[in-house]
Scaffold this motif. Structure first.
Motif, PDB file in Angstrom:
ATOM      1  N   LEU A   2     -14.275 -74.956  11.810  1.00 47.21           N
ATOM      2  CA  LEU A   2     -15.173 -75.909  12.842  1.00 47.21           C
ATOM      3  C   LEU A   2     -14.522 -76.310  14.045  1.00 47.21           C
ATOM      4  CD1 LEU A   2     -17.587 -76.478   9.910  1.00 47.21           C
ATOM      5  CD2 LEU A   2     -18.112 -74.234  11.519  1.00 47.21           C
ATOM      6  N   TYR A   3     -13.646 -77.566  13.423  1.00 48.78           N
ATOM      7  CA  TYR A   3     -12.916 -78.013  14.085  1.00 48.78           C
ATOM      8  C   TYR A   3     -11.577 -78.874  14.159  1.00 48.78           C
ATOM      9  CZ  TYR A   3     -12.157 -82.542  16.868  1.00 48.78           C
ATOM     10  OH  TYR A   3     -11.727 -83.782  17.943  1.00 48.78           O
ATOM     11  N   SER A   4     -10.932 -79.185  14.990  1.00 53.34           N
ATOM     12  CA  SER A   4     -10.013 -79.199  14.471  1.00 53.34           C
ATOM     13  C   SER A   4      -8.866 -80.362  15.490  1.00 53.34           C
ATOM     14  CB  SER A   4      -8.744 -78.425  13.690  1.00 53.34           C
ATOM     15  OG  SER A   4      -8.153 -77.655  14.388  1.00 53.34           O
ATOM     16  N   TYR A  73       5.070 -93.312  16.236  1.00 45.61           N
ATOM     17  CA  TYR A  73       3.487 -93.221  16.287  1.00 45.61           C
ATOM     18  C   TYR A  73       3.073 -93.321  14.643  1.00 45.61           C
ATOM     19  CZ  TYR A  73       4.685 -92.820  21.634  1.00 45.61           C
ATOM     20  OH  TYR A  73       4.500 -92.932  22.847  1.00 45.61           O
ATOM     21  N   ILE A  74       1.513 -93.286  15.378  1.00 43.91           N
ATOM     22  CA  ILE A  74       0.386 -92.745  13.953  1.00 43.91           C
ATOM     23  C   ILE A  74       0.584 -91.342  13.986  1.00 43.91           C
ATOM     24  CG2 ILE A  74      -2.044 -93.388  13.563  1.00 43.91           C
ATOM     25  CD1 ILE A  74      -2.101 -95.828  14.750  1.00 43.91           C
ATOM     26  N   SER A  75      -0.324 -90.585  13.200  1.00 42.47           N
ATOM     27  CA  SER A  75      -0.208 -89.148  13.170  1.00 42.47           C
ATOM     28  C   SER A  75      -1.487 -89.038  12.214  1.00 42.47           C
ATOM     29  CB  SER A  75       1.084 -88.040  12.566  1.00 42.47           C
ATOM     30  OG  SER A  75       2.366 -88.243  13.344  1.00 42.47           O
ATOM     31  N   CYS A  76      -2.558 -88.466  12.999  1.00 42.29           N
ATOM     32  CA  CYS A  76      -3.782 -88.683  12.582  1.00 42.29           C
ATOM     33  C   CYS A  76      -4.275 -86.797  12.269  1.00 42.29           C
ATOM     34  CB  CYS A  76      -4.629 -89.153  12.717  1.00 42.29           C
ATOM     35  SG  CYS A  76      -5.786 -89.419  11.076  1.00 42.29           S
ATOM     36  N   SER A  77      -4.391 -86.346  11.394  1.00 39.15           N
ATOM     37  CA  SER A  77      -5.005 -84.724  11.397  1.00 39.15           C
ATOM     38  C   SER A  77      -6.110 -84.370  11.055  1.00 39.15           C
ATOM     39  CB  SER A  77      -3.531 -83.813  11.307  1.00 39.15           C
ATOM     40  OG  SER A  77      -2.601 -83.906  12.473  1.00 39.15           O
ATOM     41  N   VAL A  78      -6.841 -83.771  11.160  1.00 35.49           N
ATOM     42  CA  VAL A  78      -7.827 -83.304  10.234  1.00 35.49           C
ATOM     43  C   VAL A  78      -8.681 -81.990  11.056  1.00 35.49           C
ATOM     44  CG1 VAL A  78      -8.326 -86.506  10.620  1.00 35.49           C
ATOM     45  CG2 VAL A  78     -10.188 -84.348  12.186  1.00 35.49           C
ATOM     46  N   ALA A  79      -9.317 -81.601   9.782  1.00 35.78           N
ATOM     47  CA  ALA A  79     -10.220 -80.414  11.345  1.00 35.78           C
ATOM     48  C   ALA A  79     -11.228 -79.793   9.795  1.00 35.78           C
ATOM     49  CB  ALA A  79      -9.154 -79.479   9.963  1.00 35.78           C
ATOM     50  N   LEU A  80     -12.440 -79.298   9.803  1.00 37.36           N
ATOM     51  CA  LEU A  80     -13.385 -79.142   9.361  1.00 37.36           C
ATOM     52  C   LEU A  80     -13.782 -77.938   9.462  1.00 37.36           C
ATOM     53  CD1 LEU A  80     -14.193 -81.984  10.820  1.00 37.36           C
ATOM     54  CD2 LEU A  80     -16.409 -81.462  10.922  1.00 37.36           C
ATOM     55  N   ARG A 383      -5.393 -78.207  17.087  1.00 36.64           N
ATOM     56  CA  ARG A 383      -4.312 -77.546  16.381  1.00 36.64           C
ATOM     57  C   ARG A 383      -4.779 -78.398  14.874  1.00 36.64           C
ATOM     58  NH1 ARG A 383      -4.614 -74.730  19.061  1.00 36.64           N
ATOM     59  NH2 ARG A 383      -2.701 -73.738  20.695  1.00 36.64           N
ATOM     60  N   PHE A 384      -4.575 -78.380  14.064  1.00 36.23           N
ATOM     61  CA  PHE A 384      -3.725 -79.477  12.688  1.00 36.23           C
ATOM     62  C   PHE A 384      -2.756 -79.705  12.230  1.00 36.23           C
ATOM     63  CE2 PHE A 384      -3.823 -80.486   7.820  1.00 36.23           C
ATOM     64  CZ  PHE A 384      -4.407 -81.235   7.848  1.00 36.23           C
ATOM     65  N   VAL A 385      -1.856 -80.725  12.642  1.00 36.81           N
ATOM     66  CA  VAL A 385      -0.104 -80.392  12.755  1.00 36.81           C
ATOM     67  C   VAL A 385       0.027 -81.127  11.374  1.00 36.81           C
ATOM     68  CG1 VAL A 385       1.860 -80.331  14.007  1.00 36.81           C
ATOM     69  CG2 VAL A 385      -0.015 -79.432  15.094  1.00 36.81           C
ATOM     70  N   VAL A 386       1.014 -81.253  10.340  1.00 39.15           N
ATOM     71  CA  VAL A 386       0.735 -82.109   9.598  1.00 39.15           C
ATOM     72  C   VAL A 386       3.285 -81.943   8.991  1.00 39.15           C
ATOM     73  CG1 VAL A 386       1.101 -82.873   7.427  1.00 39.15           C
ATOM     74  CG2 VAL A 386      -1.034 -81.881   8.212  1.00 39.15           C
TER      75      VAL A 386
END
Length: 413
Positions: A2-4, A73-80, A383-386
């Motif tokens: 749905l979203y990333s 840097y802060i790295s924050c990844s989210v995905a719905l 992009r959901f990158v971890v």
């Protein structure tokens, strides 16, 4: 999906504001929520962001603390994700104890011996036997996955502690056609007091794994950095056992590697052993019949010129006999720059991506990125990158799971 998005930012308030806007936008839409977070500040900012992420979808979420995609840097990844095609699970399956360098722990062979020990009388009821076998192989699955039809699962993604072998083995047996992508979560003993930090709904965990199984088709790809260069010519595996390569082309593999190193003018050897600089790595890549680009890349951890054996950092097994392989070399390891993430974001499509990152020790001494313009924030849309310094577990259909610990490799679903 749905979203990333993946946010790489110097500003805690900007990241928090983006998350709150996203939460308001999707509050009323059914979804499954994935997240990963790393911050340079390990106190109040980290706590505030974690609380916001955990409250995003309290009954259908999973996540982990990761390593920073770019130092400082802060790295924050989210995905719905669509809950109709993404099934969350929590695993407590034990992995294997860490082995000594050059030694092999036969984790997978235990299951094989159990199957071999079955006595089959002449009047065996094969229908019931196959049913029982399938049931036995699925008994170790997390409860959420036991109800799923193996034919309908296309891929499994998870965040794990540093011993994923039990879960990866069970998934491989239960869903043989499914691809598998796992991130060994970043080490957090000095951040949260836990060896790793995982999240499942409202729980904070320090062992096991959390993941999601997908029913929609997804392709698993591996991108290898351009600075990983071939050494010598392709070779055939003629004897391997566990995580050990015993012979290549029926010859001493360590001596073959030493010859390639000397021919390339790389000064890292002595007459009695292979010694590596802290930021230099050698790999054994597995080649396909039609490409010179490896589709597996195993770090070489030790070599004995007299005995010949090469030890690989693999999760399950070294490449089998008859596999076509080649040595590869990387002169130094550097963090991925902001420009590298700009280039990655410019590629088309939506992706879930895991990457192996350099160790904190290497990052502390790295000079990569000097002279690069300082920016406050970069957002990788779709992009959901971890990332994690501990590596990534991969398995494509037909493969055994293996562990990629080469920094800069990016695995995508």
């Amino acid at each position: 999906m749905l979203y990333s998005t993946t946010i790489i930012s110097r500003s805690f308030t900007s990241v928090l504001s983006r998350l709150n806007r996203l939460k308001s936008q999707y509050a009323s839409s059914p979804h499954t929520f994935l997240f990963a977070l790393s911050t340079p500040n390990h106190s109040s900012e980290l706590s505030s962001l974690v609380n916001t992420l955990m409250a995003f979808s309290p009954t259908s979420s999973l996540g982990c603390l990761s390593a920073p995609l770019t130092p400082g840097y802060i790295s924050c990844s989210v995905a719905l994700l669509d809950p109709k095609s993404a099934i969350l699970f929590r695993s407590t399956i034990a992995g294997q104890e860490k082995t000594q360098v050059g030694r092999w722990h036969a984790f997978r062979r235990k299951d094989e011996r159990e199957d071999e020990d079955l006595a089959l009388p002449e009047d065996t009821d094969w229908d019931n036997l196959w049913k029982a076998t399938r049931t036995r192989k699925r008994q170790g699955l997390p409860d959420e996955l036991t109800r799923l039809d193996a034919e309908h699962i296309s891929s499994v993604l998870y965040f794990s502690d540093l011993s994923p072998e039990g879960l990866s083995s069970v998934i491989s047996k239960s869903f043989p056609r499914a691809s598998q992508l796992g991130l060994l979560a970043s080490s957090t003993p000095f951040i949260t007091g836990r060896p790793v930090t995982l999240f499942h709904n409202q729980q904070i965990l320090d062992k096991g794994a959390v993941g999601v199984a997908f029913t929609t088709p997804k392709t698993l790809k591996l991108n290898i950095p351009n600075d990983v260069q071939p050494l010598g010519s392709p070779l055939d595996v003629t004897d391997s056992e566990g995580n050990l390569i015993n012979t290549l082309n029926f010859s001493n593999p360590t001596q073959l590697l030493l010859s390639c190193i000397r021919a390339a003018g790389i000064d890292t050897t002595s007459s009695s052993a292979i010694t590596f600089k802290d930021d230099m790595e050698f790999y054994l890549g597995v080649l396909s019949p039609t490409s010179s680009v490896p589709y597996e890349l195993h770090a070489i951890t030790a070599g004995d010129p007299s005995r010949g054996t090469l030890s690989l950092n693999t999760q399950t097994a070294a490449p089998p006999v008859r596999a076509r392989v080649q040595f590869f070399h990387r002169p130094s390891i550097k963090p991925l720059s902001l420009q590298a993430w700009r280039d990655f974001a410019s590629t088309s499509g939506t992706t879930l991506a895991f990457t192996t990152l350099p160790s904190p020790e290497i990052l502390q001494s790295a000079t990569d990125g000097e002279g690069e313009p300082v920016i406050e924030e970069m957002v990788l849309d779709n992009r959901f990158v971890v990332g994690s310094e501990n590596g990534v577990v991969l398995r494509r259909s037909g493969e055994h799971p293996w562990s990629c610990t080469a920094p800069g490799c990016i695995s995508q679903l």
